[in-house]
Enzyme design. Structure first.
Site, PDB file in Angstrom:
ATOM      1  N   MET A  80      -3.013  -0.582   2.957  1.00  0.00           N
ATOM      2  CA  MET A  80      -3.005  -1.368   4.168  1.00  0.00           C
ATOM      3  C   MET A  80      -4.611  -1.247   3.999  1.00  0.00           C
ATOM      4  SD  MET A  80       0.479  -0.706   6.139  1.00  0.00           S
ATOM      5  CE  MET A  80       1.790  -1.106   6.741  1.00  0.00           C
TER       6      MET A  80
ATOM      7  N   ASP B 145      -5.722   3.041   9.033  1.00  0.00           N
ATOM      8  CA  ASP B 145      -7.297   2.099   8.180  1.00  0.00           C
ATOM      9  C   ASP B 145      -7.979   2.603   8.519  1.00  0.00           C
ATOM     10  OD1 ASP B 145      -4.973  -0.443   7.401  1.00  0.00           O
ATOM     11  OD2 ASP B 145      -5.679  -0.846   9.710  1.00  0.00           O
TER      12      ASP B 145
ATOM     13  N   ARG C  72       2.433  -5.476 -13.472  1.00  0.00           N
ATOM     14  CA  ARG C  72       3.283  -4.320 -12.339  1.00  0.00           C
ATOM     15  C   ARG C  72       2.699  -4.459 -10.837  1.00  0.00           C
ATOM     16  NH1 ARG C  72       6.408  -6.591 -16.231  1.00  0.00           N
ATOM     17  NH2 ARG C  72       8.410  -5.044 -16.962  1.00  0.00           N
TER      18      ARG C  72
ATOM     19  N   GLY D  86       0.312   0.536  15.852  1.00  0.00           N
ATOM     20  CA  GLY D  86       0.764   1.119  14.906  1.00  0.00           C
ATOM     21  C   GLY D  86       1.156   2.790  14.902  1.00  0.00           C
TER      22      GLY D  86
END
Length: 355
Positions: A183, A141, A271, A12
């Site tokens: 993430m 990450d 929300r 990524g």
């Protein structure tokens, strides 16, 4: 010295990759007079025939690259070359094709920028093909072992923290419960760091077992104490221990599931914000530019010294290098007893395991 080295970015994308590319090109040309060949689209570029390459000349060390997000070489996080998906649905081992592609370019070494999964694949390919290889860690990450930070992580944390900064005023204005999903496929580094920096009330990460009931009690306690809003951060891999995980998947992920369940059980208006790929893009912050530059320079130095089979890393405020076999053995996850978790608990942040 006349060496030809290849450089690719794999997995990524993230902020800071172009700072790495710039540093490798600048160090290789100015210090060693090496030629640098960029491999396009990660390992997919080595599968193509002809191999997809771009000669990285001194013009590629322009300072504009420092400010540019993504990667000018392109990348991929699909298609494991050892089990590559074919059009007919079968899986094929195409690793030898990648090795052949590397050899066809008459290269002396490969520098690969990747995360936990990419570095495992690249190190395995290097071992199979006898390719002198140096790895550079990058991943938002931050789960690559043997380095305190990977390129891209601090920009992602800053982006997530800014999201909390923006959610808090609107939460307070409308008496709402705000859920922010971040993430973190296997690790909760972004969530716990941004949660502390952004003043979250609840942070949920995969490394700590948590229950929905404790999160509900925390939200209710805040309201009893007079607070009219709450901020909840959840890593995408966080799953409650008291609920069937399939329910989370059916809801479309942990953020949406929490939004529905907390609204139902607390009566609060909720929300949900799923930050997603916003964490990957954008201008890299100063720390990622510095880290990418430092690691890129050291990677070229290792190649020049003939010290391959290693990954460059940031450790104890210094640039070091470590054996690749130690890096790919296990991922680096959040330590439940570590300083960031201790800080979160000390600030009264609920981690879902206790109030």
């Amino acid at each position: 010295m006349g060496k030809r080295i290849a450089l690719l970015t794999s997995g990524g994308d993230c902020a800071g990759l172009n700072a790495v590319i710039r540093a490798v090109v600048r160090r290789a040309h100015h210090a060693y007079d090496f030629d640098v060949i960029g491999i396009r689209k990660g390992t997919h570029g080595l599968l193509a025939r002809p191999v997809e390459i771009e000669e990285l000349k001194p013009g590629h060390d322009d300072t504009a690259l420092l400010r540019l997000g993504g990667t000018v070489l392109g990348t991929t996080n699909k298609g494991d070359p050892f089990a590559f998906p074919m059009p007919d649905g079968t899986l094929k081992d195409r690793s030898e094709e990648i090795v052949e592609g590397f050899r066809a370019l008459d290269l002396d070494a490969l520098i690969g920028v990747g995360g936990d999964g990419s570095l495992k694949i690249l190190s395995r390919l290097a071992l199979q093909g006898g390719i002198p290889f140096v790895g550079i860690p990058k991943t938002i990450d931050n789960d690559v072992a043997r380095t305190e930070r990977a390129v891209g992580y601090t920009t992602a944390v800053a982006t997530a923290t800014e999201a909390l900064d923006r959610l808090q005023p609107t939460a307070a204005s409308h008496d709402r419960l705000m859920v922010l999903e971040l993430m973190g496929r296997d690790a909760g580094h972004i969530a716990i760091a941004a949660g502390v920096a952004g003043g979250a009330d609840v942070v949920l990460i995969p490394e700590i077992d948590w229950t929905l009931q404790i999160v509900v009690r925390r939200v209710k306690d805040l309201r009893v104490a007079g607070r009219n809003f709450a901020l909840i951060v959840a890593a995408e891999a966080a799953r409650p221990s008291d609920v069937d995980g399939s329910a989370v998947e059916a809801a479309g992920g942990i953020g949406h599931w929490l939004g529905v369940e907390l609204g139902r059980l607390t009566g609060a208006e909720t929300r949900v914000t799923v930050l997603g790929h916003v964490q990957r893009g954008g201008v890299p912050n100063a720390e990622d530019r510095l880290l990418g530059s430092a690691l890129g320079v050291h990677a070229v130095d290792l190649v020049a010294q003939g010290r391959t089979g290693r990954m460059v890393a940031w450790w104890n405020r210094d640039v070091v290098d470590v054996p690749l076999e130690e890096v790919v053995a296990v991922p680096s996850v959040v330590d439940p007893q570590g300083p960031v978790v201790r800080t979160a608990r000390g600030l009264g942040i609920c981690l879902g395991d206790t109030l």
